[in-house]
Scaffold this motif. Structure first.
Motif, PDB file in Angstrom:
ATOM      1  N   LEU A   1       0.804  -1.213   0.095  1.00 38.88           N
ATOM      2  CA  LEU A   1      -0.049   0.123   0.093  1.00 38.88           C
ATOM      3  C   LEU A   1       0.858   1.337   0.018  1.00 38.88           C
ATOM      4  O   LEU A   1       0.791   2.298  -0.826  1.00 38.88           O
ATOM      5  CB  LEU A   1      -0.899   0.064   1.149  1.00 38.88           C
ATOM      6  CG  LEU A   1      -1.976   1.058   1.372  1.00 38.88           C
ATOM      7  CD1 LEU A   1      -2.688   1.054  -0.027  1.00 38.88           C
ATOM      8  CD2 LEU A   1      -2.819   0.869   2.575  1.00 38.88           C
ATOM      9  N   ARG A   2       2.110   1.133   0.702  1.00 36.37           N
ATOM     10  CA  ARG A   2       2.726   2.382   0.854  1.00 36.37           C
ATOM     11  C   ARG A   2       3.635   2.657  -0.345  1.00 36.37           C
ATOM     12  O   ARG A   2       3.810   3.898  -0.760  1.00 36.37           O
ATOM     13  CB  ARG A   2       3.696   2.320   1.914  1.00 36.37           C
ATOM     14  CG  ARG A   2       4.473   3.517   2.431  1.00 36.37           C
ATOM     15  CD  ARG A   2       3.636   4.718   2.830  1.00 36.37           C
ATOM     16  NE  ARG A   2       4.274   5.855   2.875  1.00 36.37           N
ATOM     17  CZ  ARG A   2       4.386   6.840   1.884  1.00 36.37           C
ATOM     18  NH1 ARG A   2       3.586   6.658   0.865  1.00 36.37           N
ATOM     19  NH2 ARG A   2       5.020   8.073   2.348  1.00 36.37           N
ATOM     20  N   PHE A   3       4.244   1.585  -0.851  1.00 36.78           N
ATOM     21  CA  PHE A   3       5.039   1.912  -2.136  1.00 36.78           C
ATOM     22  C   PHE A   3       4.337   2.097  -3.242  1.00 36.78           C
ATOM     23  O   PHE A   3       4.906   2.691  -4.147  1.00 36.78           O
ATOM     24  CB  PHE A   3       5.866   0.653  -2.336  1.00 36.78           C
ATOM     25  CG  PHE A   3       7.178   0.409  -1.629  1.00 36.78           C
ATOM     26  CD1 PHE A   3       7.941   1.502  -1.490  1.00 36.78           C
ATOM     27  CD2 PHE A   3       7.404  -0.511  -0.744  1.00 36.78           C
ATOM     28  CE1 PHE A   3       9.162   1.341  -0.684  1.00 36.78           C
ATOM     29  CE2 PHE A   3       8.394  -0.762   0.275  1.00 36.78           C
ATOM     30  CZ  PHE A   3       9.533   0.241   0.119  1.00 36.78           C
ATOM     31  N   GLY A   4       3.113   1.717  -3.321  1.00 38.38           N
ATOM     32  CA  GLY A   4       2.267   2.008  -4.376  1.00 38.38           C
ATOM     33  C   GLY A   4       1.675   3.494  -4.557  1.00 38.38           C
ATOM     34  O   GLY A   4       1.115   4.190  -5.563  1.00 38.38           O
ATOM     35  N   GLN A   5       1.994   4.293  -3.400  1.00 36.47           N
ATOM     36  CA  GLN A   5       1.450   5.503  -3.340  1.00 36.47           C
ATOM     37  C   GLN A   5       2.317   6.574  -4.212  1.00 36.47           C
ATOM     38  O   GLN A   5       3.506   6.408  -4.568  1.00 36.47           O
ATOM     39  CB  GLN A   5       1.588   6.251  -2.034  1.00 36.47           C
ATOM     40  CG  GLN A   5       0.708   5.312  -0.989  1.00 36.47           C
ATOM     41  CD  GLN A   5      -0.974   5.598  -1.252  1.00 36.47           C
ATOM     42  OE1 GLN A   5      -1.246   6.509  -1.645  1.00 36.47           O
ATOM     43  NE2 GLN A   5      -1.545   4.442  -0.886  1.00 36.47           N
TER      44      GLN A   5
ATOM     45  N   ALA B   1      -3.320  -1.074  -4.874  1.00 29.30           N
ATOM     46  CA  ALA B   1      -4.576  -1.745  -4.486  1.00 29.30           C
ATOM     47  C   ALA B   1      -4.451  -3.266  -4.018  1.00 29.30           C
ATOM     48  O   ALA B   1      -5.239  -3.740  -3.499  1.00 29.30           O
ATOM     49  CB  ALA B   1      -5.116  -1.896  -6.235  1.00 29.30           C
ATOM     50  N   ALA B   2      -3.332  -3.742  -4.374  1.00 23.85           N
ATOM     51  CA  ALA B   2      -3.137  -5.051  -4.101  1.00 23.85           C
ATOM     52  C   ALA B   2      -2.804  -4.997  -2.284  1.00 23.85           C
ATOM     53  O   ALA B   2      -3.209  -5.922  -1.734  1.00 23.85           O
ATOM     54  CB  ALA B   2      -1.546  -5.682  -4.450  1.00 23.85           C
ATOM     55  N   GLY B   3      -2.195  -3.907  -1.777  1.00 23.65           N
ATOM     56  CA  GLY B   3      -2.069  -4.039  -0.378  1.00 23.65           C
ATOM     57  C   GLY B   3      -3.499  -3.668   0.345  1.00 23.65           C
ATOM     58  O   GLY B   3      -3.914  -4.368   1.498  1.00 23.65           O
ATOM     59  N   ALA B   4      -4.281  -2.739  -0.236  1.00 24.16           N
ATOM     60  CA  ALA B   4      -5.656  -2.408  -0.014  1.00 24.16           C
ATOM     61  C   ALA B   4      -6.556  -3.728   0.094  1.00 24.16           C
ATOM     62  O   ALA B   4      -7.315  -3.998   0.796  1.00 24.16           O
ATOM     63  CB  ALA B   4      -6.370  -1.507  -0.799  1.00 24.16           C
ATOM     64  N   GLY B   5      -6.132  -4.620  -0.800  1.00 30.81           N
ATOM     65  CA  GLY B   5      -6.857  -5.950  -1.043  1.00 30.81           C
ATOM     66  C   GLY B   5      -6.969  -6.628   0.349  1.00 30.81           C
ATOM     67  O   GLY B   5      -7.866  -7.464   0.715  1.00 30.81           O
TER      68      GLY B   5
ATOM     69  N   ILE C   1     -12.544 -10.843   7.219  1.00 32.30           N
ATOM     70  CA  ILE C   1     -12.769 -12.436   6.828  1.00 32.30           C
ATOM     71  C   ILE C   1     -11.281 -13.042   7.113  1.00 32.30           C
ATOM     72  O   ILE C   1     -11.163 -14.236   7.417  1.00 32.30           O
ATOM     73  CB  ILE C   1     -13.116 -12.428   5.373  1.00 32.30           C
ATOM     74  CG1 ILE C   1     -13.355 -13.741   4.981  1.00 32.30           C
ATOM     75  CG2 ILE C   1     -11.858 -11.981   4.529  1.00 32.30           C
ATOM     76  CD1 ILE C   1     -13.940 -14.274   3.627  1.00 32.30           C
ATOM     77  N   ILE C   2     -10.302 -12.080   6.944  1.00 33.78           N
ATOM     78  CA  ILE C   2      -8.973 -12.993   7.392  1.00 33.78           C
ATOM     79  C   ILE C   2      -8.754 -13.026   8.646  1.00 33.78           C
ATOM     80  O   ILE C   2      -8.265 -14.223   9.234  1.00 33.78           O
ATOM     81  CB  ILE C   2      -7.763 -11.803   6.882  1.00 33.78           C
ATOM     82  CG1 ILE C   2      -7.558 -11.545   5.464  1.00 33.78           C
ATOM     83  CG2 ILE C   2      -6.415 -12.281   7.430  1.00 33.78           C
ATOM     84  CD1 ILE C   2      -6.825 -10.427   4.819  1.00 33.78           C
TER      85      ILE C   2
END
Length: 637
Positions: free
Chosen positions: A26-30, A41-45, A52-53
């Protein structure tokens, strides 16, 4: 209830372990870093689906065998609950509580029905296959109940959350204090989960609503961070300074022994924010220091709030998270100044209290207690059982007697009745009071015989031994010259492929402080354990996780595979030897399922302990990765 909550807290660690990966993505994608939307988006997933996790992780953690069947039941429980409950009241938003409740129900139902049997025509649906079915039915009923009962509970939780969030400095300080104070019980994970993943809401630019302090901070909420910022000065500076204070206060002759351990755990806290190795070093030995630590954590949280610092983490408040999330933070440089100040405060307060109150932190233990241990090693087992029971407060004070490889795990009515000096006088190597009813007594490899001798005595009220027995059992042998035991370095071989580490690096005080004796540890990479010496197998524990060998020169060696592996009841191990069998160097002892053990044990660290040395030391000649069969890796002086 306490034990049950402990299990839930421990189960939460498995899903929480996914947070570092989510936070990094999430951080590196900013945009201010790599600017890769699909990575963010992968981190946000992960973060957006924590409920549910949690359901899956808690169900697996509560299942007696950690089965994937329990995990599936946890997912089904969550889906049934969240889908059905909104048809009753569409304003209900249970957040992570839906996952926690689902995981608990699924885990408990799995343990009850995993081996259920049906008639032949229904046999396909028996056993583990029945668990998701009964879980779905149970959650349907529960959804109907919670559809009516949850709104007032939700209002209460929201009210408590709003009070803490709006209580300003005092709310943040109270959370920091309780976070550390509850750590010994494992219940801090429960309040962390609520604060980190439920309290507070933030609407992103896309209109998505996110909850919880960590989620809101990582998604750009400028108001998030007060419940996270104050941990950085403590974990990066305060606790490492406490290590320095304990080292400075150690006895001169023991500084070299404890110095490496303190440096290792202090640097770990600074870099990663993992503080438990430090905190468990003094929390039971010196509870007053732990209360001071909890208070200082609360003060740090309050000061960070007062200085309007907003910083956060995806895993823990170490240097890695500090640097990674620096760009999202408000006033992050002030944390470094705070850290230096708290480091000085921790050092002087810890050093003053340790010296002034003569607290028995590592390196300051009374040596006369060790002498008492040595003098009582020849007690007859029945007499020793009698004396141990009396030192534990008598048979009436004992609720349950259990044991693992090296220690008695006692459940008592009142732990305050335990006489620690008497226990050590009759052979105990150490005593750890876990809480008011649970005590662990470190005995050594003879614990199985002592535990078995105690059980019938407790059942019969612990009658006194026959006349004359006790006198003979405690015969004074203090003037006898201890026999020197030898082992030629080339006659001792590496028992398994792996990395040699110091005992001080083992995350268990019993081994790290050499309560069981000197030795070293291995982080195994191979899956077969071989005998390191010629000798005789003197003990094979029923759970297969530990083997004792006596050499022909009289040295007793305990090889303990992993930590807390006694709880696995033998799963993950295949035994090749039996008690009393003669073995030679290179003979197979045990096959390990490393993948299973790594997933189900707190650590794979495998201590190799020399349990009957007197004044001799074990000198490690080689370290790092070594193949099985390498000789001359240690010597005894």
């Amino acid at each position: 209830m306490f034990g049950f909550l402990q299990k839930i807290g421990k189960s939460l660690m498995f899903p929480i372990a996914t947070l570092p990966a989510a936070a990094l993505l999430l951080r590196f994608g900013q945009d201010d870093l790599l600017g890769i939307p699909f990575m963010s988006a992968a981190g946000a997933g992960i973060i957006d689906n924590l409920a549910i996790i949690f359901a899956i992780g808690i169900a697996m953690g509560l299942a007696h065998d950690g089965s994937g069947g329990a995990a599936l039941a946890g997912a089904i429980a969550y889906l049934v609950l969240t889908s059905a409950i909104v048809t009753i009241n569409e304003t209900i938003d249970m957040g992570v509580f839906a996952g926690i409740i689902s995981g608990i129900v699924a885990g408990l139902l799995y343990n009850k029905f995993y081996n259920v049997k049906f008639p032949q025509w229904l046999a396909f649906f028996g056993g583990r296959r029945f668990v998701p079915i009964i879980t779905a039915a149970a959650m349907t009923i529960l959804a109907g109940v919670l559809g009516v009962a949850w709104p007032p509970i939700q209002d209460l939780i929201d009210g408590a959350g709003n009070w803490i969030l709006n209580a300003g400095m005092f709310g943040v300080g109270a959370y920091g204090f309780l976070n550390r104070l509850l750590l010994p019980t494992g219940l801090h994970h429960v309040i962390n989960t609520i604060v980190w993943f439920d309290f507070g809401t933030f609407t992103t630019a896309s209109g998505e609503v996110v909850r919880g302090e960590i989620n809101r901070f990582l998604r750009g909420d400028p108001t998030a961070g007060p419940f996270l910022s104050g941990f950085f000065p403590i974990m990066m500076f305060g606790l490492p300074a406490a290590c320095l204070a304990m080292y400075a206060a150690a006895k001169k002759e023991r500084k070299a022994l404890v110095g490496g351990m303190f440096f290792s755990i202090g640097f770990t806290s600074f870099l990663t924010g993992i503080t438990e190795p430090i905190e468990f070093t003094f929390m039971f030995l010196s509870p007053v220091l732990y209360v001071v630590h909890a208070l200082l954590t609360g003060v740090s949280m309050m000061v960070a709030y007062a200085l309007d610092i907003h910083h956060g983490f995806g895993f823990s408040a170490g240097a890695i998270d500090y640097v990674l999330n620096f760009g999202l933070a408000t006033n992050p440089l002030i944390l470094l100044v705070m850290g230096l100040v708290f480091g000085v405060i921790y050092f002087f307060i810890f050093y003053f209290l340790i010296v002034k109150l003569d607290l028995k932190t590592p390196g300051r233990e009374d040596e006369d207690e060790d002498a008492d241990n040595a003098a009582s090693g020849n007690n007859a087992i029945d007499v020793r059982a009698y004396n141990t029971i009396e030192a534990l407060g008598g048979a009436d004070n004992i609720v349950a007697t259990e044991y693992c490889t090296t220690r008695l795990r006692m459940t008592l009515k009142d732990a305050d009745l335990v006489d620690e000096k008497a226990l050590k006088r009759h052979g105990a190597m150490g005593v750890m009071k876990i809480n008011k009813t649970n005590v662990q007594v470190v005995i050594g490899t003879a614990v199985e015989f002592l535990g078995d001798a105690m059980k019938p005595r407790v059942a019969n009220g612990n009658p006194a031994p026959e006349a004359g027995t006790e006198t003979a059992a405690v015969e004074d042998t203090s003037n006898e010259e201890p026999a020197m035991k030898e082992i030629i370095p080339k006659d001792f071989e590496m028992p398994i492929d792996g990395k040699i580490i110091s005992l001080s690096e083992v995350p268990d005080d019993v081994f790290a402080k050499e309560m069981m004796g000197p030795g070293f540890a291995i982080m195994p990479t191979g899956d077969v354990l071989y005998s390191p010496v010629d000798g005789r197998v003197v003990s094979v524990f029923p759970t297969k996780h530990a083997i004792g060998i006596e050499t022909d020169t009289g040295i007793e060696i305990l090889i303990h595979v992993g930590l807390d592996t006694v709880k696995l009841d033998g799963e993950g191990f295949e035994l090749f030897v039996e008690q009393g069998q003669l073995v030679q160097r290179g003979d197979k002892l045990l096959k390990l399922d490393l993948k299973f053990l790594d997933a189900n044990a707190p650590s794979l660290a495998t201590p190799v302990i020399f349990t009957n040395l007197t004044d001799q030391k074990v000198i490690i000649l080689k370290d790092g990765d070594q193949p099985q069969g390498t000789h001359s890796i240690m010597k005894i002086e």
